[in-house]
Design an enzyme around this catalytic site. Sequence first.
Site, mmCIF file in Angstrom:
data_model
loop_
_atom_site.group_PDB
_atom_site.id
_atom_site.type_symbol
_atom_site.label_atom_id
_atom_site.label_comp_id
_atom_site.label_asym_id
_atom_site.label_seq_id
_atom_site.Cartn_x
_atom_site.Cartn_y
_atom_site.Cartn_z
ATOM 1 N N ARG A 234 0.857 -1.187 0.000
ATOM 2 C CA ARG A 234 0.000 0.000 0.000
ATOM 3 C C ARG A 234 0.889 1.233 0.000
ATOM 4 O O ARG A 234 1.917 1.272 0.713
ATOM 5 C CB ARG A 234 -0.894 0.036 1.254
ATOM 6 C CG ARG A 234 -2.069 -0.919 1.246
ATOM 7 C CD ARG A 234 -3.146 -0.516 0.219
ATOM 8 N NE ARG A 234 -4.292 -1.425 0.221
ATOM 9 C CZ ARG A 234 -4.422 -2.503 -0.536
ATOM 10 N NH1 ARG A 234 -3.467 -2.821 -1.408
ATOM 11 N NH2 ARG A 234 -5.494 -3.247 -0.475
ATOM 12 N N ASP A 258 4.137 -0.420 -7.154
ATOM 13 C CA ASP A 258 2.853 -0.789 -7.755
ATOM 14 C C ASP A 258 1.725 -0.024 -7.074
ATOM 15 O O ASP A 258 0.574 -0.110 -7.489
ATOM 16 C CB ASP A 258 2.616 -2.306 -7.616
ATOM 17 C CG ASP A 258 1.341 -2.744 -8.341
ATOM 18 O OD1 ASP A 258 1.228 -2.422 -9.542
ATOM 19 O OD2 ASP A 258 0.469 -3.385 -7.717
ATOM 20 N N GLU A 263 -2.644 7.493 -4.844
ATOM 21 C CA GLU A 263 -3.071 6.845 -6.084
ATOM 22 C C GLU A 263 -4.567 6.947 -6.359
ATOM 23 O O GLU A 263 -5.026 6.745 -7.489
ATOM 24 C CB GLU A 263 -2.676 5.360 -6.070
ATOM 25 C CG GLU A 263 -3.501 4.502 -5.111
ATOM 26 C CD GLU A 263 -3.137 3.022 -5.156
ATOM 27 O OE1 GLU A 263 -1.943 2.703 -5.012
ATOM 28 O OE2 GLU A 263 -4.044 2.193 -5.343
ATOM 29 N N HIS A 295 -1.102 -0.326 -9.672
ATOM 30 C CA HIS A 295 -1.786 -1.275 -8.783
ATOM 31 C C HIS A 295 -2.285 -2.492 -9.570
ATOM 32 O O HIS A 295 -3.461 -2.866 -9.502
ATOM 33 C CB HIS A 295 -2.951 -0.580 -8.052
ATOM 34 C CG HIS A 295 -3.231 -1.190 -6.709
ATOM 35 N ND1 HIS A 295 -3.457 -0.449 -5.581
ATOM 36 C CD2 HIS A 295 -3.324 -2.486 -6.327
ATOM 37 C CE1 HIS A 295 -3.694 -1.250 -4.554
ATOM 38 N NE2 HIS A 295 -3.607 -2.499 -4.991
HETATM 39 P P1 NAD Z 1 -0.956 -11.042 5.322
HETATM 40 O O1 NAD Z 1 -2.013 -10.564 6.238
HETATM 41 O O2 NAD Z 1 -0.911 -12.484 4.953
HETATM 42 O O3 NAD Z 1 0.484 -10.644 5.905
HETATM 43 C C1 NAD Z 1 0.738 -9.418 6.544
HETATM 44 C C2 NAD Z 1 1.926 -9.601 7.480
HETATM 45 O O4 NAD Z 1 2.189 -8.344 8.101
HETATM 46 C C3 NAD Z 1 1.659 -10.596 8.612
HETATM 47 O O5 NAD Z 1 2.701 -11.547 8.661
HETATM 48 C C4 NAD Z 1 1.609 -9.739 9.874
HETATM 49 O O6 NAD Z 1 2.139 -10.394 11.018
HETATM 50 C C5 NAD Z 1 2.471 -8.567 9.486
HETATM 51 N N1 NAD Z 1 2.135 -7.352 10.242
HETATM 52 C C6 NAD Z 1 0.913 -6.830 10.451
HETATM 53 N N2 NAD Z 1 0.998 -5.716 11.171
HETATM 54 C C7 NAD Z 1 2.317 -5.516 11.432
HETATM 55 C C8 NAD Z 1 3.039 -4.517 12.151
HETATM 56 N N3 NAD Z 1 2.427 -3.479 12.707
HETATM 57 N N4 NAD Z 1 4.387 -4.646 12.223
HETATM 58 C C9 NAD Z 1 5.035 -5.680 11.649
HETATM 59 N N5 NAD Z 1 4.387 -6.661 10.969
HETATM 60 C C10 NAD Z 1 3.055 -6.583 10.865
HETATM 61 O O7 NAD Z 1 -1.065 -10.121 4.022
HETATM 62 P P2 NAD Z 1 -0.699 -10.491 2.510
HETATM 63 O O8 NAD Z 1 -1.790 -11.268 1.880
HETATM 64 O O9 NAD Z 1 0.689 -11.030 2.469
HETATM 65 O O10 NAD Z 1 -0.731 -9.039 1.844
HETATM 66 C C11 NAD Z 1 0.114 -7.998 2.274
HETATM 67 C C12 NAD Z 1 -0.412 -6.675 1.743
HETATM 68 O O11 NAD Z 1 -0.336 -6.672 0.309
HETATM 69 C C13 NAD Z 1 -1.902 -6.428 2.027
HETATM 70 O O12 NAD Z 1 -2.081 -5.797 3.284
HETATM 71 C C14 NAD Z 1 -2.335 -5.535 0.901
HETATM 72 O O13 NAD Z 1 -2.306 -4.189 1.328
HETATM 73 C C15 NAD Z 1 -1.275 -5.744 -0.178
HETATM 74 N N6 NAD Z 1 -1.818 -6.268 -1.446
HETATM 75 C C16 NAD Z 1 -1.535 -5.597 -2.594
HETATM 76 C C17 NAD Z 1 -2.010 -6.066 -3.805
HETATM 77 C C18 NAD Z 1 -1.693 -5.377 -5.113
HETATM 78 O O14 NAD Z 1 -2.347 -5.652 -6.120
HETATM 79 N N7 NAD Z 1 -0.695 -4.504 -5.160
HETATM 80 C C19 NAD Z 1 -2.803 -7.225 -3.820
HETATM 81 C C20 NAD Z 1 -3.060 -7.897 -2.639
HETATM 82 C C21 NAD Z 1 -2.556 -7.403 -1.442
#
Ligand code: NAD
Length: 330
Positions: A234, A258, A263, A295
């Site tokens: 994000r 991305d 955005e 994105h």
């Molecule tokens: P997920 O929930 O599986 O993993 C997130 C990780 O972040 C977890 O391991 C969690 O422990 C850690 N975390 C949470 N809060 C934290 C903090 N304050 N400090 C340290 N670590 C922390 O998420 P995911 O499926 O791997 O996705 C990650 C991110 O990717 C999503 O939040 C989303 O914003 C983004 N995303 C982007 C796209 C895109 O098209 N660009 C698509 C899907 C997801």
Amino acid sequence: MKIAVFSSKAYDKSFLTEANKKYKHELVFFEPHLNALTAKLAAEFPGVCVFVNDLLNREVVSNLSRQGAKLIALRCAGYNNVDLPAAKELGLTVVRVPAYSPYGVAEHAVTLILALNRKICRAYNRIRDSNFSIEGLLGFEIHGKTFGVMGTGKIGTILSRIMQGFGCKVLAYDAQVNTECVAMGVEYVSKERLYAQSDIISLHLPLMKETHHIINLEALAQMKNGVMLINTSRGGLIDSLCLVDGLKSGKIGYLGLDVYEEEESLFFEDLSGQVIQDDILARLLSFPNVIITSHQAFFTKTALENIADTTLSNITDFEKDSLKPENVVK
Ligand code: NAD
């Protein structure tokens, strides 16, 4: 259930309509983003279906609630655009698609890494102009480099495995240790050590109060000169103001985005006939060592099929009071 689908593009209509043959909800597609102005389009709809750049602040959530909405169905994983306390107070249920393309997003991060390193965009443009010189296209070998992953959830874990396949040492920062990563040989370290030792840093944390602007001037100062920084999570994870200075000074050697903090009014739209008013984005686009995509990391056929299916099954489960706990945002 009658659902107002906001920010709908042709591909949303096509994949949701196809998946809906099974679920038979009444889907009404609206092209605009959901915001305070457009919320009235959803009057008397019991549910809305929204995406990453729809704005569900307290005002919008209150308007939806007053109009009779009970369900907010996110067709994405992140929920930073929803005022959750407001939704809870007003009795609205928020559901999401927790995983739809972790491989797609991880693969897109790798695409940015490889394209930046081997200067593929510059090479492509040169060759189309019959310029076959390779001056300025010097890359580095990823094998043997240190890869820092911030966030070892679904996407970060897949990406770590891919980068290990390249022969990288993987350092990770996360609030929780993922045993799958430990078993793979990923080493959990402090943010500071990850910044100091990584050649490539990729962000996979969710955007929340604690992670907002986690990459700022202070963080950049601790990184190696010429670091490669990748963000497919994000935009708000990075303070965009420090990126221009970081690139000008050479602290950031390569930048792959991305997602972008501002955005919302730009990405997913064709603005090719307009003057971009965002000066930071315009400046970022002028650097030869920056690649920005709009994105699109999630944008694979598998992901769109999964998003459509999980979103519609969430709506059905809501009606039957049998929601899967992992799909409910609290
Ligand atoms: P997920 O929930 O599986 O993993 C997130 C990780 O972040 C977890 O391991 C969690 O422990 C850690 N975390 C949470 N809060 C934290 C903090 N304050 N400090 C340290 N670590 C922390 O998420 P995911 O499926 O791997 O996705 C990650 C991110 O990717 C999503 O939040 C989303 O914003 C983004 N995303 C982007 C796209 C895109 O098209 N660009 C698509 C899907 C997801």
